[in-house]
Design a protein around this motif. Structure first.
Motif, PDB file in Angstrom:
ATOM      1  N   MET A   1      -2.044 -12.478  -3.003  1.00 55.97           N
ATOM      2  CA  MET A   1      -3.161 -11.558  -2.974  1.00 55.97           C
ATOM      3  C   MET A   1      -4.311 -12.150  -3.776  1.00 55.97           C
ATOM      4  N   SER A   2      -5.533 -11.906  -3.296  1.00 57.37           N
ATOM      5  CA  SER A   2      -6.665 -12.472  -4.012  1.00 57.37           C
ATOM      6  C   SER A   2      -7.950 -11.693  -3.733  1.00 57.37           C
ATOM      7  N   ILE A   3      -8.923 -11.958  -4.585  1.00 56.83           N
ATOM      8  CA  ILE A   3     -10.247 -11.357  -4.446  1.00 56.83           C
ATOM      9  C   ILE A   3     -11.016 -12.077  -3.346  1.00 56.83           C
ATOM     10  N   VAL A   4     -10.945 -13.405  -3.369  1.00 52.07           N
ATOM     11  CA  VAL A   4     -11.621 -14.231  -2.364  1.00 52.07           C
ATOM     12  C   VAL A   4     -10.635 -14.488  -1.235  1.00 52.07           C
ATOM     13  N   VAL A   5     -11.114 -14.371  -0.006  1.00 48.94           N
ATOM     14  CA  VAL A   5     -10.300 -14.696   1.171  1.00 48.94           C
ATOM     15  C   VAL A   5     -11.013 -15.787   1.955  1.00 48.94           C
ATOM     16  N   ASN A   6     -10.267 -16.490   2.793  1.00 51.85           N
ATOM     17  CA  ASN A   6     -10.848 -17.632   3.500  1.00 51.85           C
ATOM     18  C   ASN A   6     -12.043 -17.258   4.375  1.00 51.85           C
ATOM     19  N   THR A   7     -12.124 -16.027   4.836  1.00 50.91           N
ATOM     20  CA  THR A   7     -13.266 -15.620   5.667  1.00 50.91           C
ATOM     21  C   THR A   7     -14.546 -15.419   4.852  1.00 50.91           C
ATOM     22  N   ASP A   8     -14.456 -15.492   3.516  1.00 52.81           N
ATOM     23  CA  ASP A   8     -15.658 -15.435   2.674  1.00 52.81           C
ATOM     24  C   ASP A   8     -16.467 -16.728   2.777  1.00 52.81           C
ATOM     25  N   GLU A  42      -6.612 -11.038 -22.026  1.00 52.37           N
ATOM     26  CA  GLU A  42      -6.275  -9.612 -22.061  1.00 52.37           C
ATOM     27  C   GLU A  42      -7.089  -8.808 -21.048  1.00 52.37           C
ATOM     28  N   LEU A  43      -8.394  -9.037 -20.997  1.00 51.23           N
ATOM     29  CA  LEU A  43      -9.242  -8.323 -20.039  1.00 51.23           C
ATOM     30  C   LEU A  43      -8.892  -8.733 -18.609  1.00 51.23           C
ATOM     31  N   TYR A  44      -8.537 -10.007 -18.415  1.00 55.78           N
ATOM     32  CA  TYR A  44      -8.095 -10.491 -17.102  1.00 55.78           C
ATOM     33  C   TYR A  44      -6.869  -9.711 -16.636  1.00 55.78           C
ATOM     34  N   ALA A  45      -5.879  -9.556 -17.497  1.00 52.21           N
ATOM     35  CA  ALA A  45      -4.653  -8.838 -17.136  1.00 52.21           C
ATOM     36  C   ALA A  45      -4.954  -7.386 -16.744  1.00 52.21           C
ATOM     37  N   LEU A  46      -5.839  -6.740 -17.483  1.00 55.35           N
ATOM     38  CA  LEU A  46      -6.227  -5.363 -17.164  1.00 55.35           C
ATOM     39  C   LEU A  46      -7.000  -5.301 -15.841  1.00 55.35           C
ATOM     40  N   PHE A  47      -7.868  -6.300 -15.618  1.00 50.46           N
ATOM     41  CA  PHE A  47      -8.640  -6.373 -14.379  1.00 50.46           C
ATOM     42  C   PHE A  47      -7.701  -6.537 -13.178  1.00 50.46           C
ATOM     43  N   ILE A  48      -6.752  -7.455 -13.263  1.00 51.09           N
ATOM     44  CA  ILE A  48      -5.807  -7.705 -12.168  1.00 51.09           C
ATOM     45  C   ILE A  48      -4.981  -6.450 -11.883  1.00 51.09           C
ATOM     46  N   ALA A  49      -4.556  -5.753 -12.924  1.00 50.92           N
ATOM     47  CA  ALA A  49      -3.773  -4.523 -12.756  1.00 50.92           C
ATOM     48  C   ALA A  49      -4.578  -3.424 -12.055  1.00 50.92           C
ATOM     49  N   ASP A  50      -5.896  -3.497 -12.131  1.00 53.55           N
ATOM     50  CA  ASP A  50      -6.776  -2.484 -11.545  1.00 53.55           C
ATOM     51  C   ASP A  50      -7.109  -2.755 -10.076  1.00 53.55           C
ATOM     52  N   LEU A  51      -6.753  -3.929  -9.561  1.00 53.20           N
ATOM     53  CA  LEU A  51      -7.129  -4.301  -8.195  1.00 53.20           C
ATOM     54  C   LEU A  51      -6.321  -3.539  -7.149  1.00 53.20           C
ATOM     55  N   VAL A  53      -4.259  -3.168  -3.543  1.00 47.13           N
ATOM     56  CA  VAL A  53      -3.204  -4.031  -3.023  1.00 47.13           C
ATOM     57  C   VAL A  53      -3.606  -4.732  -1.725  1.00 47.13           C
ATOM     58  N   THR A  54      -4.622  -4.233  -1.046  1.00 46.99           N
ATOM     59  CA  THR A  54      -5.046  -4.839   0.222  1.00 46.99           C
ATOM     60  C   THR A  54      -6.076  -5.929  -0.024  1.00 46.99           C
ATOM     61  N   GLU A  55      -6.054  -6.947   0.835  1.00 44.75           N
ATOM     62  CA  GLU A  55      -7.027  -8.050   0.721  1.00 44.75           C
ATOM     63  C   GLU A  55      -8.243  -7.744   1.561  1.00 44.75           C
ATOM     64  N   PRO A  56      -9.412  -8.156   1.136  1.00 46.30           N
ATOM     65  CA  PRO A  56      -9.682  -8.731  -0.174  1.00 46.30           C
ATOM     66  C   PRO A  56      -9.572  -7.652  -1.247  1.00 46.30           C
ATOM     67  N   GLN A  57      -8.976  -8.028  -2.354  1.00 47.09           N
ATOM     68  CA  GLN A  57      -8.742  -7.076  -3.430  1.00 47.09           C
ATOM     69  C   GLN A  57     -10.046  -6.746  -4.152  1.00 47.09           C
ATOM     70  N   VAL A  58     -10.192  -5.487  -4.512  1.00 39.60           N
ATOM     71  CA  VAL A  58     -11.347  -5.019  -5.287  1.00 39.60           C
ATOM     72  C   VAL A  58     -10.863  -4.082  -6.381  1.00 39.60           C
ATOM     73  N   PRO A  59     -11.594  -4.008  -7.497  1.00 42.69           N
ATOM     74  CA  PRO A  59     -11.202  -3.082  -8.560  1.00 42.69           C
ATOM     75  C   PRO A  59     -11.371  -1.632  -8.127  1.00 42.69           C
ATOM     76  N   MET A  85     -18.853 -10.778  -8.514  1.00 41.94           N
ATOM     77  CA  MET A  85     -17.725 -11.637  -8.869  1.00 41.94           C
ATOM     78  C   MET A  85     -17.158 -12.382  -7.653  1.00 41.94           C
ATOM     79  N   ARG A  86     -17.083 -11.729  -6.499  1.00 44.26           N
ATOM     80  CA  ARG A  86     -16.546 -12.400  -5.299  1.00 44.26           C
ATOM     81  C   ARG A  86     -17.433 -13.582  -4.916  1.00 44.26           C
TER      82      ARG A  86
END
Length: 166
Positions: A1-8, A42-51, A53-59, A85-86
């Motif tokens: 799973m990721s924020i950026v997808v190949n179609t970007d 630490e902020l990264y871990a919280l950010f990832i937890a907030d995303l 589940v569907t791609e492209p992931q968003v907070p 950010m994307r």
């Protein structure tokens, strides 16, 4: 799973659809690296937890949407602008993809990648500009985080530097 997808990777950052498998490996390699430097662990871990589940992931929460989406803020006599950010991640990943695919490693050493019909274009100026745009976007996001420390007390940003391409 990721924020950026190949179609970007279209328009200014276009890559061939035939290369989507290859760009997926660049997304996997560089997305986390740049987000860790952008936010700190630490902020990264919280950010990832907030995303989502569907791609492209968003907070999902306002706290992270504020730094994820594009923005423009007045600061003294300046305007601090982020394309989001994307887009920042797309620019930085595109830089690595294009830079690393201009050459190939062979038994005889590192050589320029060649094409059958025509000459390879020089992307050096373009990719340096794209990299610096990504870095400028990261600086704007980090400025926003530092300007709102009560919202982001976990920040531990690592400032990335622009490049001249030399």
């Amino acid at each position: 799973m990721s924020i950026v997808v190949n179609t970007d990777f279209k328009g200014e950052y276009n890559i061939s659809k035939n290369c989507y498998d290859q760009i997926d490996s660049y997304i996997e390699e560089y997305e986390k690296k740049y987000l860790l430097k952008l936010l700190g662990a630490e902020l990264y871990a919280l950010f990832i937890a907030d995303l989502t589940v569907t791609e492209p992931q968003v907070p999902q929460t306002t706290r992270f949407l504020d730094i994820f989406n594009s923005f423009a803020k007045d600061e003294s006599n300046c305007i601090i602008e982020s394309e989001g950010m994307r887009k920042m991640l797309t620019q930085l990943i595109y830089f690595h993809y294009v830079r690393e695919n201009q050459v190939i490693n062979t038994a005889g050493g590192t050589v320029s990648n060649s094409v059958e019909l025509g000459l390879n274009a020089s992307f050096k100026g373009n990719i340096v500009q794209v990299y610096n745009q990504g870095i400028n976007n990261s600086h704007s996001i980090q400025w926003y985080i530092c300007d709102n420390l009560t919202v982001y007390p976990e920040e531990n940003i690592q400032i990335l530097q622009n490049t001249s391409g030399i």
